[in-house]
Write a protein that holds these residues in place. Sequence first.
Motif, mmCIF file in Angstrom:
data_model
loop_
_atom_site.group_PDB
_atom_site.id
_atom_site.type_symbol
_atom_site.label_atom_id
_atom_site.label_comp_id
_atom_site.label_asym_id
_atom_site.label_seq_id
_atom_site.Cartn_x
_atom_site.Cartn_y
_atom_site.Cartn_z
ATOM 1 N N SER A 168 -4.230 14.687 -14.099
ATOM 2 C CA SER A 168 -3.077 15.430 -13.581
ATOM 3 C C SER A 168 -2.927 15.208 -12.077
ATOM 4 C CB SER A 168 -3.167 16.911 -13.961
ATOM 5 O OG SER A 168 -3.730 17.644 -12.935
ATOM 6 N N ASN A 169 -4.077 15.088 -11.396
ATOM 7 C CA ASN A 169 -3.998 14.779 -9.953
ATOM 8 C C ASN A 169 -3.340 13.435 -9.722
ATOM 9 O OD1 ASN A 169 -4.941 16.984 -8.763
ATOM 10 N ND2 ASN A 169 -7.032 16.273 -8.452
ATOM 11 N N LEU A 170 -3.761 12.485 -10.521
ATOM 12 C CA LEU A 170 -3.269 11.133 -10.377
ATOM 13 C C LEU A 170 -1.753 11.072 -10.602
ATOM 14 C CD1 LEU A 170 -4.932 8.636 -9.781
ATOM 15 C CD2 LEU A 170 -4.727 8.003 -12.185
ATOM 16 N N ARG A 171 -1.330 11.792 -11.638
ATOM 17 C CA ARG A 171 0.105 11.838 -11.914
ATOM 18 C C ARG A 171 0.848 12.445 -10.718
ATOM 19 N NH1 ARG A 171 2.626 11.322 -17.131
ATOM 20 N NH2 ARG A 171 1.076 10.614 -18.594
ATOM 21 N N GLY A 172 0.269 13.512 -10.187
ATOM 22 C CA GLY A 172 0.878 14.176 -9.018
ATOM 23 C C GLY A 172 1.009 13.203 -7.864
ATOM 24 N N VAL A 173 -0.062 12.473 -7.638
ATOM 25 C CA VAL A 173 -0.056 11.520 -6.510
ATOM 26 C C VAL A 173 1.005 10.452 -6.752
ATOM 27 C CG1 VAL A 173 -1.406 9.717 -5.379
ATOM 28 C CG2 VAL A 173 -2.449 11.925 -5.878
ATOM 29 N N ILE A 174 1.008 9.950 -7.988
ATOM 30 C CA ILE A 174 1.960 8.872 -8.288
ATOM 31 C C ILE A 174 3.400 9.360 -8.153
ATOM 32 C CG2 ILE A 174 2.792 7.376 -10.150
ATOM 33 C CD1 ILE A 174 -0.107 6.957 -10.933
ATOM 34 N N GLU A 175 3.636 10.626 -8.461
ATOM 35 C CA GLU A 175 4.989 11.159 -8.292
ATOM 36 C C GLU A 175 5.345 11.325 -6.819
ATOM 37 O OE1 GLU A 175 7.252 11.176 -10.243
ATOM 38 O OE2 GLU A 175 6.460 11.413 -12.269
ATOM 39 N N CYS A 176 4.286 11.613 -6.034
ATOM 40 C CA CYS A 176 4.552 11.882 -4.613
ATOM 41 C C CYS A 176 4.812 10.624 -3.794
ATOM 42 C CB CYS A 176 3.384 12.626 -3.977
ATOM 43 S SG CYS A 176 3.342 14.313 -4.511
ATOM 44 N N VAL A 177 4.211 9.512 -4.178
ATOM 45 C CA VAL A 177 4.367 8.320 -3.334
ATOM 46 C C VAL A 177 5.814 7.834 -3.428
ATOM 47 C CG1 VAL A 177 1.994 7.509 -3.434
ATOM 48 C CG2 VAL A 177 3.602 6.767 -5.199
ATOM 49 N N ASP A 178 6.348 7.308 -2.317
ATOM 50 C CA ASP A 178 7.736 6.860 -2.386
ATOM 51 C C ASP A 178 7.774 5.390 -2.810
ATOM 52 O OD1 ASP A 178 6.692 5.885 -0.142
ATOM 53 O OD2 ASP A 178 8.331 6.469 1.199
ATOM 54 N N THR A 179 7.056 5.158 -3.874
ATOM 55 C CA THR A 179 7.058 3.828 -4.480
ATOM 56 C C THR A 179 7.284 4.043 -5.970
ATOM 57 O OG1 THR A 179 5.431 3.111 -2.872
ATOM 58 C CG2 THR A 179 5.646 1.746 -4.832
ATOM 59 N N ALA A 180 8.023 3.126 -6.533
ATOM 60 C CA ALA A 180 8.224 3.237 -7.976
ATOM 61 C C ALA A 180 6.993 2.702 -8.677
ATOM 62 C CB ALA A 180 9.448 2.429 -8.374
ATOM 63 N N VAL A 181 6.419 3.510 -9.606
ATOM 64 C CA VAL A 181 5.207 3.091 -10.321
ATOM 65 C C VAL A 181 5.422 3.318 -11.810
ATOM 66 C CG1 VAL A 181 2.733 3.499 -10.608
ATOM 67 C CG2 VAL A 181 3.778 3.769 -8.349
ATOM 68 N N PHE A 182 4.981 2.359 -12.601
ATOM 69 C CA PHE A 182 4.988 2.577 -14.044
ATOM 70 C C PHE A 182 3.867 1.747 -14.660
ATOM 71 C CE2 PHE A 182 7.818 -0.942 -13.217
ATOM 72 C CZ PHE A 182 7.468 -1.889 -14.172
ATOM 73 N N SER A 183 3.442 2.179 -15.850
ATOM 74 C CA SER A 183 2.415 1.404 -16.523
ATOM 75 C C SER A 183 2.914 1.044 -17.913
ATOM 76 C CB SER A 183 1.108 2.194 -16.587
ATOM 77 O OG SER A 183 1.302 3.318 -17.376
ATOM 78 N N VAL A 184 2.461 -0.113 -18.385
ATOM 79 C CA VAL A 184 2.873 -0.564 -19.714
ATOM 80 C C VAL A 184 1.614 -0.913 -20.511
ATOM 81 C CG1 VAL A 184 5.133 -1.454 -19.066
ATOM 82 C CG2 VAL A 184 3.132 -2.917 -18.815
ATOM 83 N N ASN A 185 1.737 -0.826 -21.842
ATOM 84 C CA ASN A 185 0.585 -1.244 -22.656
ATOM 85 C C ASN A 185 0.681 -2.747 -22.919
ATOM 86 O OD1 ASN A 185 2.440 -1.579 -24.643
ATOM 87 N ND2 ASN A 185 1.886 0.283 -25.770
ATOM 88 N N ARG A 186 -0.213 -3.246 -23.737
ATOM 89 C CA ARG A 186 -0.289 -4.692 -23.977
ATOM 90 C C ARG A 186 1.016 -5.243 -24.540
ATOM 91 N NH1 ARG A 186 -1.997 -8.153 -26.780
ATOM 92 N NH2 ARG A 186 -3.004 -9.826 -25.656
ATOM 93 N N LEU A 187 1.755 -4.370 -25.230
ATOM 94 C CA LEU A 187 2.993 -4.830 -25.866
ATOM 95 C C LEU A 187 4.196 -4.701 -24.920
ATOM 96 C CD1 LEU A 187 2.406 -3.075 -29.296
ATOM 97 C CD2 LEU A 187 2.053 -5.488 -28.751
ATOM 98 N N GLY A 188 3.906 -4.248 -23.735
ATOM 99 C CA GLY A 188 4.991 -4.121 -22.762
ATOM 100 C C GLY A 188 5.765 -2.822 -22.904
ATOM 101 N N ARG A 189 5.214 -1.872 -23.666
ATOM 102 C CA ARG A 189 5.907 -0.590 -23.806
ATOM 103 C C ARG A 189 5.475 0.337 -22.681
ATOM 104 N NH1 ARG A 189 8.853 -0.179 -28.214
ATOM 105 N NH2 ARG A 189 8.366 -1.545 -29.969
ATOM 106 N N ILE A 190 6.447 1.119 -22.157
ATOM 107 C CA ILE A 190 6.133 1.988 -21.022
ATOM 108 C C ILE A 190 5.248 3.130 -21.481
ATOM 109 C CG2 ILE A 190 7.131 3.556 -19.311
ATOM 110 C CD1 ILE A 190 9.582 1.760 -19.292
#
Length: 696
Positions: A125-147
């Motif tokens: 949950s901390n990590l999610r908070g941090v990722i939301e706070c940074v003014d950079t667009a971040v996303f992760s995908v699995n091996r199949l390229g799904r978000i």
Amino acid sequence: MLVGKLMLKNPIKIYEDEIVTQVAERMQNYNFARFPVLDRDEMPVGILKRKYLEMESGDSDVTVKDIMRRVSDEEVIREFEEAYTIFNRAGEMFFVVDEKGRFKSILRKRHVMKMYFERLEYTESNLRGVIECVDTAVFSVNRLGRIVFINNFARELLGINGDKIEGMVIGELIPDVDIMEGIDSGVDEFNRNFDFNGRRLVLSRYVARSDGKAIGAICSLRDITRYNEITDELALEKTEKEVLKSVFNTAYDGLIVVDAKGYITMISDAYKSFLGVENENVVGRHVTEIIENTRLHKVAETGVPEVADLQKIKGDYIVASRIPVFKNGKVASVVGKIMFRNIDEFEKLYKKIGKIEQQLENYKDELSKINKAKYNFGDIVGRSNEMKRAVNLAKKAAYTNSNVLILGESGTGKELFAHSIHNSSARRNKPFIKVNCAAIPDDLMESELFGYEQGAFTGAKKGGRIGKFEVADQGTIFLDEIGDMPMHMQAKLLRVIQEREVERIGSNKTIKIDVRIIAATNRNIERLIEEKRFRMDLYYRLNVVTIEIPSLRERIDDIDLLCRDFLEKYRVRYYKKVDSISESAIAKLKKYPWPGNVRELENIVERAINILDTETVIKPKHLPSDVSGVFDIEDVKPLKDVLNETEIRTIVQCLEVVSFNKSRAARLLGVSRAAFYEKLDKYKIKVVNKTIHIGD
Ligand SMILES: Nc1ncnc2c1ncn2[C@@H]1O[C@H](COP(=O)(O)OP(=O)(O)OP(=O)(O)O)[C@@H](O)[C@H]1O
């Protein structure tokens, strides 16, 4: 997490030599499935299942050792080891020992897993908070390229929203870039630029691995569109700064800039050499250390500009200006400028400006003299009823603002009336502008009347030119010979009268004007209307008041009075002793038909005064023969002379009629311009300041 932190605080211990029935009784209140068993040296030896305790009820000499299971090495862990190491070991309960292998407590796998899970949850949950706070667009995908995860910044940047984004295939959202490319080789990728919806984005991709295998990717996106713009702006600013620097250093006058505290940030080479500090680095030093009697730091404090202030430096007075530059309402710097290195230079310039100002005043005076009406009603001579009626009507018109149309033959005094009306009106202190419509070539009339803007046409003067209507603003414009105005100009004039505004040629701005129009013509305007050479609507606009001036033929009785007036005028002008005009001469004048009206009479009187020798009374013989009808032997002249005299008289009259416009005079006389100039030269006729001079 270390084992010591997670082990039980108060562990229950059972010794291997204890009697099972006693232990069973002691353990009755503990609801554990297993108990640790120690020897008497506190070393772990086995694990006793509660089940076995309960099974041994009657036998009093069975010890714990007899029914316990021996502890394996895997089930022993030291207190300073990492707790997660138990996840790979078999068993649920572990003995925690000190460095000598002595029992400290027990550690339950379930408990440790729970702790780790909670910690994981917390970290996630901390990590999610941090990722939301940074003014950079971040996303992760699995091996199949799904978000798997996407932060808000990325949603915004990619222009997507809704709950169903997780699970979408990234290749559908960003079709132009293959984010999954080469992911199996596990290579991270940085700063791949691509365009997306008109923006410039930069992608970085980190491969997520598990057991050395790629299981997906974590990506970041940065929008560098503005960054690119800023880079361009900075490059431009840099160039401007370079330009400023060179302007600064090439300026003849001294220039200096100090910051809000008075420390020098820039100084021109010229100023440095004036101060004699060309070889010193003065930037960064306080201005008071470098410049005598400076006030730049004071202006930095007060924010009040000082312009053209006298300042003494090295015994010389210089003129200095100090201008504060504000940023966010506060003084950020002060620019100082020595306008003249030496007061002498300033004085020279000041004198020069003074002279120019004086000249300007003189020109202004001249201009207002030119634009002034000269005559008043008192200058109009005439006792005849027709004349009195015309003057009375003109006086009444003077009190109004109405347009006036003056009709009358040439030389009857139409201009005299126009001047008099203006001078008796409320506009008398404002300009009186005369325009001779017959003397201005058609193609120039519009620019003459309404002016033009710079560049309006080829040959247009720099800065443009003001038109007569604008010059006449608040005053009167006298449109003489209005009957000769071309039709297209009549339409434009009509619009000016209706709208009360003019538009310069080449401009789309209208200028409000307040001008009274007095128009005059010697032509039969009604006939011109019939012939469609004069607009009826314009005629109605102009003839609000129409003043008809009688011809001299119609008021013969005024001739005595006029003659006396002109006699007086030219006697003074030519310093001649002239007493009167004889009765017989007056009688001759009254018989003449006067095609040139009062102007002709005036010319005849002037001529007569000129040719008087010793006599002091004008007699018929002093009048032209066509007036006097007297033809003596003395009047007989060689034909050549008669021809010359006639030519001179015709040229002079013609020049007067066309307001001294030589081209027009040549045209009217039916000779070429060159031939006309030859005649002027032959008879020594000169036009100076709108007056004709004949002879040397
Ligand atoms: N009633 C008058 N009293 C005194 N002088 C007059 C009178 N009428 C005309 N004049 C004089 O005659 C000359 C011509 O007058 P003015 O220029 O006013 O005539 P005009 O009708 O405007 O002529 P044009 O139609 O040729 O322009 C001027 O010198 C003017 O002073």
